[in-house]
Design an enzyme around this catalytic site. Structure first.
Site, mmCIF file in Angstrom:
data_model
loop_
_atom_site.group_PDB
_atom_site.id
_atom_site.type_symbol
_atom_site.label_atom_id
_atom_site.label_comp_id
_atom_site.label_asym_id
_atom_site.label_seq_id
_atom_site.Cartn_x
_atom_site.Cartn_y
_atom_site.Cartn_z
ATOM 1 N N HIS A 1 -11.798 10.313 32.120
ATOM 2 C CA HIS A 1 -12.281 11.217 33.182
ATOM 3 C C HIS A 1 -11.321 11.220 34.379
ATOM 4 C CE1 HIS A 1 -15.124 13.231 35.822
ATOM 5 N NE2 HIS A 1 -15.014 12.232 36.685
ATOM 6 N N ARG B 1 -42.462 5.751 35.736
ATOM 7 C CA ARG B 1 -42.272 6.758 36.810
ATOM 8 C C ARG B 1 -41.408 6.259 37.958
ATOM 9 N NH1 ARG B 1 -47.957 7.740 35.898
ATOM 10 N NH2 ARG B 1 -48.146 9.472 34.432
ATOM 11 N N LYS C 1 -26.735 9.733 41.741
ATOM 12 C CA LYS C 1 -26.715 10.635 40.579
ATOM 13 C C LYS C 1 -26.797 9.772 39.323
ATOM 14 C CE LYS C 1 -24.203 14.775 42.061
ATOM 15 N NZ LYS C 1 -22.961 15.557 41.896
ATOM 16 N N LYS D 1 -17.939 8.878 50.955
ATOM 17 C CA LYS D 1 -19.021 9.336 50.072
ATOM 18 C C LYS D 1 -20.376 9.189 50.768
ATOM 19 C CE LYS D 1 -20.859 9.721 45.523
ATOM 20 N NZ LYS D 1 -20.739 9.556 44.090
ATOM 21 N N ARG E 1 -22.052 18.392 49.129
ATOM 22 C CA ARG E 1 -21.730 17.331 48.176
ATOM 23 C C ARG E 1 -20.779 17.805 47.080
ATOM 24 N NH1 ARG E 1 -25.647 12.556 45.702
ATOM 25 N NH2 ARG E 1 -24.067 11.724 44.295
ATOM 26 N N ASN F 1 -16.319 17.002 44.048
ATOM 27 C CA ASN F 1 -15.827 17.412 42.726
ATOM 28 C C ASN F 1 -14.442 18.045 42.785
ATOM 29 O OD1 ASN F 1 -17.915 16.562 41.008
ATOM 30 N ND2 ASN F 1 -19.196 18.238 41.725
ATOM 31 N N GLU G 1 -10.124 8.966 41.654
ATOM 32 C CA GLU G 1 -11.303 9.221 42.506
ATOM 33 C C GLU G 1 -11.085 8.696 43.922
ATOM 34 O OE1 GLU G 1 -13.530 11.242 41.454
ATOM 35 O OE2 GLU G 1 -14.027 10.911 39.347
ATOM 36 N N HIS H 1 -12.753 18.841 34.023
ATOM 37 C CA HIS H 1 -13.782 18.928 32.974
ATOM 38 C C HIS H 1 -13.299 19.804 31.821
ATOM 39 C CE1 HIS H 1 -17.307 17.745 35.843
ATOM 40 N NE2 HIS H 1 -16.717 16.697 35.315
ATOM 41 N N GLU I 1 -27.003 17.770 46.572
ATOM 42 C CA GLU I 1 -25.950 18.761 46.332
ATOM 43 C C GLU I 1 -26.427 20.193 46.504
ATOM 44 O OE1 GLU I 1 -23.024 17.572 43.421
ATOM 45 O OE2 GLU I 1 -22.496 19.654 43.061
ATOM 46 N N HIS J 1 -12.307 18.475 39.655
ATOM 47 C CA HIS J 1 -13.184 18.272 38.499
ATOM 48 C C HIS J 1 -13.362 19.525 37.647
ATOM 49 C CE1 HIS J 1 -13.936 14.553 40.597
ATOM 50 N NE2 HIS J 1 -14.846 14.156 39.739
HETATM 51 P P1 NAD Z 1 -16.850 3.249 31.668
HETATM 52 O O1 NAD Z 1 -18.162 2.877 32.222
HETATM 53 O O2 NAD Z 1 -16.788 3.771 30.277
HETATM 54 O O3 NAD Z 1 -15.856 2.007 31.808
HETATM 55 C C1 NAD Z 1 -14.529 2.131 31.360
HETATM 56 C C2 NAD Z 1 -14.154 1.025 30.353
HETATM 57 O O4 NAD Z 1 -13.919 -0.181 31.070
HETATM 58 C C3 NAD Z 1 -15.250 0.700 29.354
HETATM 59 O O5 NAD Z 1 -14.667 0.388 28.124
HETATM 60 C C4 NAD Z 1 -15.899 -0.547 29.951
HETATM 61 O O6 NAD Z 1 -16.561 -1.354 29.004
HETATM 62 C C5 NAD Z 1 -14.707 -1.237 30.525
HETATM 63 N N1 NAD Z 1 -14.969 -2.136 31.630
HETATM 64 C C6 NAD Z 1 -15.824 -1.933 32.654
HETATM 65 N N2 NAD Z 1 -15.698 -2.913 33.550
HETATM 66 C C7 NAD Z 1 -14.777 -3.766 33.081
HETATM 67 C C8 NAD Z 1 -14.224 -4.967 33.583
HETATM 68 N N3 NAD Z 1 -14.544 -5.440 34.771
HETATM 69 N N4 NAD Z 1 -13.307 -5.615 32.823
HETATM 70 C C9 NAD Z 1 -12.920 -5.085 31.617
HETATM 71 N N5 NAD Z 1 -13.387 -3.936 31.108
HETATM 72 C C10 NAD Z 1 -14.312 -3.289 31.845
HETATM 73 O O7 NAD Z 1 -16.133 4.355 32.591
HETATM 74 P P2 NAD Z 1 -16.049 4.585 34.161
HETATM 75 O O8 NAD Z 1 -14.732 5.221 34.400
HETATM 76 O O9 NAD Z 1 -16.428 3.390 34.936
HETATM 77 O O10 NAD Z 1 -17.209 5.657 34.420
HETATM 78 C C11 NAD Z 1 -17.179 6.932 33.801
HETATM 79 C C12 NAD Z 1 -18.589 7.462 33.784
HETATM 80 O O11 NAD Z 1 -19.046 7.586 35.115
HETATM 81 C C13 NAD Z 1 -18.726 8.814 33.138
HETATM 82 O O12 NAD Z 1 -19.832 8.796 32.252
HETATM 83 C C14 NAD Z 1 -18.993 9.747 34.313
HETATM 84 O O13 NAD Z 1 -19.791 10.846 33.950
HETATM 85 C C15 NAD Z 1 -19.702 8.840 35.251
HETATM 86 N N6 NAD Z 1 -19.590 9.245 36.662
HETATM 87 C C16 NAD Z 1 -20.733 9.328 37.383
HETATM 88 C C17 NAD Z 1 -20.684 9.645 38.714
HETATM 89 C C18 NAD Z 1 -21.955 9.659 39.530
HETATM 90 O O14 NAD Z 1 -21.914 10.087 40.691
HETATM 91 N N7 NAD Z 1 -23.064 9.196 38.990
HETATM 92 C C19 NAD Z 1 -19.454 9.891 39.342
HETATM 93 C C20 NAD Z 1 -18.282 9.798 38.578
HETATM 94 C C21 NAD Z 1 -18.367 9.462 37.226
HETATM 95 N N1 GLY Z 2 -19.235 12.160 41.874
HETATM 96 C C1 GLY Z 2 -19.720 13.288 42.557
HETATM 97 C C2 GLY Z 2 -20.994 13.062 43.257
HETATM 98 O O1 GLY Z 2 -21.508 11.967 43.300
HETATM 99 O O2 GLY Z 2 -21.542 13.996 43.773
#
Ligand code: NAD
Ligand code: GLY
Length: 372
Positions: free
Chosen positions: A275, A131, A153, A237, A251, A255, A195, A262, A247, A258
């Site tokens: 992305h 939990r 998030k 942020k 918030r 996006n 971003e 998307h 949100e 986005h």
């Molecule tokens: P990712 O986590 O897939 O990383 C991108 C690639 O880089 C992967 O292959 C990873 O293994 C590699 N990598 C990571 N760090 C590295 C490093 N230091 N050296 C070499 N390779 C490395 O992608 P991302 O762009 O970091 O994140 C995308 C994800 O984030 C999506 O799932 C998206 O939905 C999510 N997201 C969440 C929020 C939120 O607010 N929670 C906001 C934006 C995106």
């Molecule tokens: N990446 C959008 C948010 O965190 O709300």
């Protein structure tokens, strides 16, 4: 990479995110992974679990474990397969399996060592395990340092949609070690820059100008430039999330780009465009829609397109039938009663969430789609 990559360690900066008892710091600097001070004052617990993936784990997990040994009796690790395709129940369960087989209690601290995929999954696991247990974000991509690790998030994907199952669960700290970005492939750096760029039009015209002036340095991995980009992004942020954690309204401005983005990701199949690539192109379309609605000067469209392109991101949208675009955008989380709602620029530095006539949206898509 620029010579600045080898410059002496930058003194760490802290950005606070003010959420009452859920407040925490984002620490930004170089060499943070190996600095004992990065890890002091975190929740005390016998056990820690590092969650990482098969790409990042071999690069950095042993260094993180060496630091955490001073704070926890046991430092365990689970390595997930790399990629968005594994952001699902099955792999989330691997985290719970590891925690339970090791007999980890409800004080165990989870450490997310990776990009947004690892961060979102670790955060969701932390929200659910017994939990709720504390977790720490150690983001290793630019995208994760400027966006996904901050704000609480957390989610996994469902076959019916991206990030459809999740929770709000704030980390205890976010540690943005800029040195970890040295191994990031250039395409991922560009994706993260999308971003960063988004914060300019929605909140800070001065920052937009600064990004334009430093885009080459950012792409080259210049540490002082990256430090400023991460810090300013996190400040904006933190300001937004501090006012609207869940949100309810504001918030949603995070996006920007986005909704179109998307649609590109889903329409081409997840993974075809990163992305950040889809968001970069989506911002150009959203700026154009804002201009056509008379909300912003038309000059912003070309200005943003030049910056997005300069960041190494595509600015021509993929060819898809307009009906397909509209269908995909109607499943966006901001849609209400089947009506698509866009984040639009309402004067440079300010954003608003609005619906737009379909005819205008079609014009924007036609203008920016790649030629056959
Ligand atoms: P990712 O986590 O897939 O990383 C991108 C690639 O880089 C992967 O292959 C990873 O293994 C590699 N990598 C990571 N760090 C590295 C490093 N230091 N050296 C070499 N390779 C490395 O992608 P991302 O762009 O970091 O994140 C995308 C994800 O984030 C999506 O799932 C998206 O939905 C999510 N997201 C969440 C929020 C939120 O607010 N929670 C906001 C934006 C995106
Ligand atoms: N990446 C959008 C948010 O965190 O709300």
């Amino acid at each position: 990479m620029s010579p600045d990559n080898t410059s002496p360690a930058l003194s760490p900066k802290r950005v606070s995110i003010a959420l009452g008892e859920r407040s925490y710091d984002i620490v930004i600097g170089s060499a943070l992974l190996d600095q004992p001070s990065s890890w002091t004052g975190l929740p005390d617990a016998a056990d820690a679990l590092i969650v990482t993936n098969t790409t990042v784990g071999p690069l950095y997990a042993s260094r993180l474990a060496a630091r955490l040994d001073a704070h926890h009796r046991r430092v365990l690790q689970v390595e997930l397969p790399d990629g968005e395709a594994h952001k699902d129940w099955q792999h989330l369960n691997r985290i719970f399996d590891r925690l339970l087989e090791a007999g980890c209690d409800r004080k165990t601290v989870l450490y997310a060592l990776g990009g947004g995929v690892v961060g979102d999954m670790t955060g969701f696991a932390a929200a659910c395990y017994m939990r709720g247990v504390p977790f720490v974000q150690v983001p290793t991509t630019l995208l994760a340092q400027v966006d996904s690790s901050v704000g609480g998030k957390t989610a996994i994907n469902h076959p019916a949609g991206k990030n459809m199952v999740g929770a709000f669960h704030q980390p205890a700290r976010v540690i943005c070690d800029l040195d970890l970005l040295d191994t990031l492939p250039p395409r991922e750096v560009s994706a993260g820059l999308a971003e960063v760029i988004k914060y300019g039009p929605i909140a800070d015209p001065t920052f937009l100008g600064w990004i334009e002036a430093h885009i080459d340095a950012l792409r080259a991995g210049d540490k002082p430039a990256l430090a400023h980009a991460v810090q300013r992004s996190c400040e904006i942020k933190a300001w937004v999330v501090g006012q609207d954690e869940r949100e309810g309204g504001l918030r949603a401005i995070l996006n920007f780009g986005h909704t179109f983005g998307h649609a590109i990701e889903a329409g081409l199949g997840y993974g075809a465009w990163l992305h950040g690539e889809a968001v970069g192109c989506g911002m150009v379309l959203a700026a154009d829609l804002s201009a056509r609605l008379g909300m912003v000067d038309a000059g912003l469209v070309g200005r943003l397109a030049r910056l997005v392109e300069h960041a190494g991101l595509p600015i021509r949208a993929p060819r898809m039938p307009p009906e397909r675009w509209l269908q995909l955008m109607r499943v966006d989380k901001k849609a209400e009663g089947g009506e698509i709602r866009f984040v639009l620029i309402d004067g440079l530095g300010r954003a608003a969430v609005r619906a737009a006539p379909d005819a205008l949206v079609r014009e924007v898509i036609a203008t920016h789609s790649a030629a056959a």
